[in-house]
Enzyme design. Structure first.
Site, PDB file in Angstrom:
ATOM      1  N   CYS A  91       5.972   2.459  -2.101  1.00 43.22           N
ATOM      2  CA  CYS A  91       5.375   3.341  -1.094  1.00 43.22           C
ATOM      3  C   CYS A  91       6.497   4.001  -0.291  1.00 43.22           C
ATOM      4  CB  CYS A  91       4.472   2.535  -0.152  1.00 43.22           C
ATOM      5  SG  CYS A  91       3.638   3.556   1.086  1.00 43.22           S
ATOM      6  N   HIS A 133      -4.068   4.478  -4.251  1.00 44.08           N
ATOM      7  CA  HIS A 133      -3.032   4.193  -3.249  1.00 44.08           C
ATOM      8  C   HIS A 133      -3.011   5.293  -2.189  1.00 44.08           C
ATOM      9  CE1 HIS A 133       1.252   2.942  -2.153  1.00 44.08           C
ATOM     10  NE2 HIS A 133       1.177   4.148  -1.642  1.00 44.08           N
ATOM     11  N   GLU A 134      -3.154   6.557  -2.641  1.00 43.65           N
ATOM     12  CA  GLU A 134      -3.122   7.690  -1.700  1.00 43.65           C
ATOM     13  C   GLU A 134      -4.374   7.745  -0.834  1.00 43.65           C
ATOM     14  OE1 GLU A 134       0.499   8.403  -3.401  1.00 43.65           O
ATOM     15  OE2 GLU A 134      -0.342   8.933  -1.458  1.00 43.65           O
TER      16      GLU A 134
HETATM   17  O1  LIG Z   1       3.868   6.270  -0.752  1.00 37.60           O
HETATM   18  C1  LIG Z   1       3.314   6.989  -1.608  1.00 37.60           C
HETATM   19  O2  LIG Z   1       2.111   7.299  -1.527  1.00 37.60           O
HETATM   20  C2  LIG Z   1       4.125   7.458  -2.792  1.00 37.60           C
HETATM   21  C3  LIG Z   1       4.208   6.380  -3.852  1.00 37.60           C
HETATM   22  C4  LIG Z   1       3.023   6.528  -4.786  1.00 37.60           C
HETATM   23  C5  LIG Z   1       2.806   5.360  -5.717  1.00 37.60           C
HETATM   24  C6  LIG Z   1       3.800   4.964  -6.620  1.00 37.60           C
HETATM   25  C7  LIG Z   1       3.548   3.880  -7.479  1.00 37.60           C
HETATM   26  C8  LIG Z   1       2.332   3.212  -7.433  1.00 37.60           C
HETATM   27  C9  LIG Z   1       1.364   3.621  -6.518  1.00 37.60           C
HETATM   28  C10 LIG Z   1       1.604   4.689  -5.682  1.00 37.60           C
HETATM   29  C11 LIG Z   1       5.502   6.602  -4.583  1.00 37.60           C
HETATM   30  O3  LIG Z   1       5.725   7.615  -5.200  1.00 37.60           O
HETATM   31  S1  LIG Z   1       6.671   5.342  -4.487  1.00 37.60           S
HETATM   32  C12 LIG Z   1       8.008   5.954  -5.449  1.00 37.60           C
HETATM   33  C13 LIG Z   1       7.748   5.833  -6.927  1.00 37.60           C
HETATM   34  O4  LIG Z   1       6.912   5.056  -7.315  1.00 37.60           O
HETATM   35  C14 LIG Z   1       8.461   6.679  -7.900  1.00 37.60           C
HETATM   36  C15 LIG Z   1       9.485   7.482  -7.461  1.00 37.60           C
HETATM   37  C16 LIG Z   1      10.142   8.289  -8.384  1.00 37.60           C
HETATM   38  C17 LIG Z   1       9.733   8.296  -9.706  1.00 37.60           C
HETATM   39  C18 LIG Z   1       8.698   7.489 -10.124  1.00 37.60           C
HETATM   40  C19 LIG Z   1       8.049   6.669  -9.229  1.00 37.60           C
HETATM   41 ZN   LIG Z   2       2.275   4.965  -0.102  1.00 42.31          ZN
END
Ligand SMILES: O=C(O)C[C@@H](Cc1ccccc1)C(=O)SCC(=O)c1ccccc1
Ligand SMILES: [Zn+2]
Length: 167
Positions: A91, A133-134
């Protein structure tokens, strides 16, 4: 413009976002700023709550080439199965921590796109995990709410220390 991402345990992350009334140019400016912020982080999703805007707007891009942007305005979600799928979630508001979270494996999402047109998609795999998650962010929920209080308090202490050192 790049926007500042709120970090746990900032209480503003607990705000419940309000539905968007009008999909207009002002909202599309916010959406563009959210994409710029997300790609820079980098992340694969970002909810308006995370940039201290309490409107029901989500941006996502699961592609490796960062060229498949998705917008969900006033999203409504319906699980399509009782089956739960685990995923090691990260996150942008809880930087440096990853925890296994189980969520419904397949969901139906109804939302408006950036032009205000309604659409409906079925999601599984990472799209299902990420959109849930969002949407949690829009409800003031964080993935750390799914781990033990002991673990959550440890993460809170560590991030509070980092924020103190940042002054
Ligand atoms: O905080 C957020 O909502 C963003 C989050 C979304 C998410 C990722 C993984 C599982 C559930 C939700 C992220 O993007 S964290 C960073 C990440 O996972 C990532 C970053 C760069 C490339 C691939 C993944
Ligand atoms: Zn998040």
């Amino acid at each position: 413009a790049k926007l500042e991402i709120l970090e746990f345990p900032d209480p503003r992350l607990r705000t419940v976002a309000k539905p968007v009334e009008k999909v207009d140019d002002e909202l599309r400016k916010l959406i563009d700023d959210m994409f710029e912020t997300m790609y820079d982080a980098p992340g694969i999703g970002l909810a308006a709550t995370q940039v201290d805007v309490h409107k029901r707007v989500i941006v996502m891009d699961l592609s490796d080439e960062k060229n498949e942007p998705q917008v969900f305005i006033n999203p409504e979600i319906t699980p399509l199965t009782e089956e739960l799928a685990p995923y090691e979630e990260g996150c942008l508001s809880v930087p440096g921590f990853y925890e296994k979270v189980k969520r419904p494996a397949r969901v139906m999402i109804k939302a408006l796109d950036r032009d205000g047109n309604a659409f409906e998609i079925e999601a599984d795999e990472l799209l299902a995990t990420c959109i849930q998650h969002e949407i949690d962010h829009l409800e003031g929920k964080l993935f750390v709410d799914y781990v033990s209080r002991l673990k959550r308090d440890r993460i809170k202490k560590k991030l509070e220390k980092v924020h103190r050192l940042q002054g």
